[in-house]
Design an enzyme around this catalytic site. Sequence first.
Site, PDB file in Angstrom:
ATOM      1  N   THR A 192       0.842  -1.202   0.000  1.00  0.00           N
ATOM      2  CA  THR A 192       0.000   0.000   0.000  1.00  0.00           C
ATOM      3  C   THR A 192       0.876   1.250   0.000  1.00  0.00           C
ATOM      4  O   THR A 192       2.002   1.184   0.480  1.00  0.00           O
ATOM      5  CB  THR A 192      -0.842  -0.033   1.293  1.00  0.00           C
ATOM      6  N   GLY A 222     -11.136  -0.587   3.847  1.00  0.00           N
ATOM      7  CA  GLY A 222     -10.103  -0.563   4.893  1.00  0.00           C
ATOM      8  C   GLY A 222      -9.827   0.823   5.435  1.00  0.00           C
ATOM      9  O   GLY A 222     -10.559   1.785   5.165  1.00  0.00           O
ATOM     10  N   ASP A 223      -8.745   0.905   6.181  1.00  0.00           N
ATOM     11  CA  ASP A 223      -8.383   2.145   6.880  1.00  0.00           C
ATOM     12  C   ASP A 223      -8.026   3.297   5.950  1.00  0.00           C
ATOM     13  O   ASP A 223      -8.102   4.462   6.348  1.00  0.00           O
ATOM     14  CB  ASP A 223      -7.179   1.880   7.789  1.00  0.00           C
ATOM     15  N   THR A 242      -0.078   2.100   7.364  1.00  0.00           N
ATOM     16  CA  THR A 242      -0.175   0.926   6.502  1.00  0.00           C
ATOM     17  C   THR A 242      -0.221  -0.281   7.427  1.00  0.00           C
ATOM     18  O   THR A 242       0.222  -0.208   8.562  1.00  0.00           O
ATOM     19  CB  THR A 242       1.016   0.849   5.515  1.00  0.00           C
TER      20      THR A 242
HETATM   21  N1  ASP Z   1      -3.950  -0.833   5.188  1.00  0.00           N
HETATM   22  C1  ASP Z   1      -4.292  -1.482   3.941  1.00  0.00           C
HETATM   23  C2  ASP Z   1      -5.669  -2.078   4.078  1.00  0.00           C
HETATM   24  O1  ASP Z   1      -5.911  -2.775   5.034  1.00  0.00           O
HETATM   25  C3  ASP Z   1      -3.342  -2.547   3.517  1.00  0.00           C
HETATM   26  C4  ASP Z   1      -1.873  -2.208   3.584  1.00  0.00           C
HETATM   27  O2  ASP Z   1      -1.489  -1.261   4.260  1.00  0.00           O
HETATM   28  O3  ASP Z   1      -1.061  -2.910   2.965  1.00  0.00           O
HETATM   29  O4  ASP Z   1      -6.472  -1.903   3.204  1.00  0.00           O
END
Ligand code: ASP
Length: 322
Positions: A192, A222-223, A242
């Site tokens: 990400t 997601g976040d 992330t």
């Molecule tokens: N935070 C991201 C999600 O959960 C994934 C990532 O950071 O790789 O969508």
Amino acid sequence: MKTFILPINMFKVWPTMNHPALLLHGGAGSWRAPRGLIDEAVRVIGEAVEHGWRFIETGSAIEAVVESVSFMEDSGFLNAGSGSVLNIAGYRELDAGLMDGRSMRAGSVGGVKVTRNPIKLAKIVMDETDHVMLVGEGADRLAKARGLPELEEPSRRLLERYVEQLNKYRVGEYSFYLRNRAIAKELGLLDTVGAVALDRNGALASAVSTGGIWLKMPGRVGDSAIPGAGFYADMDAAIAATGVGEVIILSMASLRVALLVSQGYSIQKASELIVNWVTEKWGPGTIGLIGLSKRCEEAIAFNTEHILVSYKGPKGIFAKFL
Ligand code: ASP
């Protein structure tokens, strides 16, 4: 001889020009990718910080984070934009969000399927609508109306790797990624992308964009779409996260770091405290944070095996796989 004495408090009224800085992340996780791909990712994040820097020179922190993130979305090497992972049903749903610390405005999108640069769409949501978050079809429709380009297919090499992983681990239609730490570790969280910037006028901004986690269910957001969780910026700090989105949402990690900074903690100390607290509550391998403070201090903290970062600012320039 004539002496000219400056009134003591004149320094206070002189406008301050800040040292600008730009810090990017390319994801935290176990990074089980082949070495060649990791090298490509380091190259991309190095180029992204140079690209974003031009907008720090000529524009603002918010422009610099949008441009850095959209550069990484377009690279096809990171889990954002055209490089995004597939959900459990085999298609892509992208999330992105950003926040301008000076105006305290934010914009985000969740589950977009056909927009090439979700971060640019998030900026349109922030600048041109009354809302903070748009999801799914409505968000894609706004992108179309504004003439944003469509999402490209991933490269064949990437698609083959993604389909292989999906076929290997997919069981039924429900995700068990988060409950199976061994699988989560093997797949890694994937790269990400995120950015935080401080411009010459002292404004801070934060932005993130992602294809989400491996084996996510269709419709999962997601976040990276949630202010306070995956990203946050105010007058004191800008933070981008992330990791496991579900953990980052529950911990409201970015907001918590900002609150500690506003209470006087350094941004590095604040980030470490929140990563340690997240590790205690949800376990290791769950989060990575980057941040910048108004004093131009940077922070990198993570409880995963690795994190990919790049930086340009008063301390020089680097792109590193830590
Ligand atoms: N935070 C991201 C999600 O959960 C994934 C990532 O950071 O790789 O969508």
